[in-house]
Design a protein around this motif. Sequence first.
Motif, short mmCIF file in Angstrom:
data_model
loop_
_atom_site.label_atom_id
_atom_site.label_comp_id
_atom_site.label_asym_id
_atom_site.label_seq_id
_atom_site.Cartn_x
_atom_site.Cartn_y
_atom_site.Cartn_z
N ILE A 221 -0.63 -11.68 4.08
CA ILE A 221 -1.41 -11.61 5.32
C ILE A 221 -2.05 -10.24 5.46
O ILE A 221 -3.21 -10.12 5.89
CB ILE A 221 -0.53 -11.96 6.53
N LEU A 222 -1.32 -9.17 5.12
CA LEU A 222 -1.92 -7.84 5.18
C LEU A 222 -3.16 -7.77 4.31
O LEU A 222 -4.21 -7.24 4.73
CB LEU A 222 -0.92 -6.78 4.75
N TYR A 223 -3.08 -8.31 3.09
CA TYR A 223 -4.25 -8.30 2.21
C TYR A 223 -5.37 -9.16 2.79
O TYR A 223 -6.55 -8.79 2.73
CB TYR A 223 -3.86 -8.79 0.81
N ALA A 224 -5.01 -10.30 3.37
CA ALA A 224 -6.02 -11.18 3.96
C ALA A 224 -6.75 -10.51 5.12
O ALA A 224 -7.93 -10.78 5.38
CB ALA A 224 -5.38 -12.48 4.42
N LYS A 225 -6.04 -9.62 5.82
CA LYS A 225 -6.63 -8.93 6.96
C LYS A 225 -7.33 -7.64 6.55
O LYS A 225 -7.85 -6.91 7.41
CB LYS A 225 -5.55 -8.62 8.00
N GLY A 226 -7.35 -7.35 5.25
CA GLY A 226 -8.02 -6.15 4.78
C GLY A 226 -7.28 -4.87 5.07
O GLY A 226 -7.89 -3.78 5.09
N TYR A 227 -5.98 -4.97 5.30
CA TYR A 227 -5.20 -3.77 5.61
C TYR A 227 -5.13 -2.86 4.39
O TYR A 227 -4.83 -3.30 3.28
CB TYR A 227 -3.79 -4.15 6.05
N ASN A 228 -5.38 -1.58 4.61
CA ASN A 228 -5.37 -0.63 3.50
C ASN A 228 -4.68 0.67 3.90
O ASN A 228 -4.97 1.73 3.36
CB ASN A 228 -6.80 -0.33 3.04
N GLY A 229 -3.75 0.56 4.86
CA GLY A 229 -3.06 1.74 5.35
C GLY A 229 -1.71 1.97 4.70
O GLY A 229 -1.47 1.56 3.57
N GLY A 230 -0.82 2.63 5.44
CA GLY A 230 0.47 3.00 4.91
C GLY A 230 1.54 1.94 5.11
O GLY A 230 1.56 1.24 6.12
N LEU A 231 2.42 1.83 4.13
CA LEU A 231 3.64 1.04 4.22
C LEU A 231 4.77 2.05 4.23
O LEU A 231 5.10 2.66 3.21
CB LEU A 231 3.78 0.09 3.02
N SER A 232 5.37 2.25 5.39
CA SER A 232 6.31 3.34 5.59
C SER A 232 7.75 2.80 5.62
O SER A 232 8.14 2.10 6.56
CB SER A 232 6.00 4.07 6.90
N ILE A 233 8.53 3.13 4.60
CA ILE A 233 9.91 2.67 4.51
C ILE A 233 10.74 3.36 5.59
O ILE A 233 10.68 4.59 5.74
CB ILE A 233 10.49 2.97 3.12
N GLU A 234 11.51 2.55 6.33
CA GLU A 234 12.34 3.09 7.41
C GLU A 234 13.81 2.75 7.16
O GLU A 234 14.28 1.69 7.56
CB GLU A 234 11.90 2.53 8.77
#
Length: 261
Positions: A221-234
């Motif tokens: 879904i992130l790729y489908a929405k064009g998301y290109n930001g950070g994936l921050s491990i918590e």
Amino acid sequence: MKLGIIGEPNEASFKLAKEKGLEFIEFCINEGSDIEQFLRDVGKISEWIATYGVAVQSIGRWGTDKIDSKGRLIEEELHYSYRLIDAASELGCENFVCGCNYVKGLSYYENSCLAIEYFSKLIAYGKDKGVKVSTYNCDWNNFVDNEMAWTMIHGHLKDLGIKFDPSHSRYAGRDYLKEMKEWGERFEHVHIKGSVIVNGERFDDPPAGLDQTEWHTFMAILYAKGYNGGLSIEPHSSVWKGELGEKGVDYTIQYLKELMV
């Protein structure tokens, strides 16, 4: 997308991120944090960014009151947010994340108007600094964490982003995939945290990939929405600490990298 981790604002965090092949660190200067010390250390942090080649992707402030009991903006907190936006700008960090408390005794509409007023000031200030403002989808002293609030507040403020964490939606009984489908275009930052629910109750926040989140679908879904930001491990588990916690972070890094294209 970029993979990083939440860390403390010290050199050890940059060393760790570099050793693990991560691209960024996120700082959470929350309620109870020494904000003045953080602001004094911005110069050192700039040096560590240059030394280790690890960026700062997001600076957040969770848990503090933004509106007082009489429905007035708390000027001191507003100026703290401004100063953190200044710090983000100086560090080349593109995201500032915060929430807004709900004032009992005021209507939902009144609270929404106050939140809009607060976020509007931050957005205007951040624009001049090259820093985007987002809300977090956690309920820690924050009511702007769900689709009703997003419809009211983000619907009005077109430049207000969302920091999304599927675990918060899962624990609140919401459909995180539906939220992603309908609001993913507004995501500016994403947290990666596992979540396990047993018998309707929160059990643990294990490493991503060892939990119940549909991470393959999440990434699709992130790729489908064009998301290109950070994936921050918590890292957030009371079980995965010490040596086990280190192994959990390594597992999540390997797992997420296999999902990134």
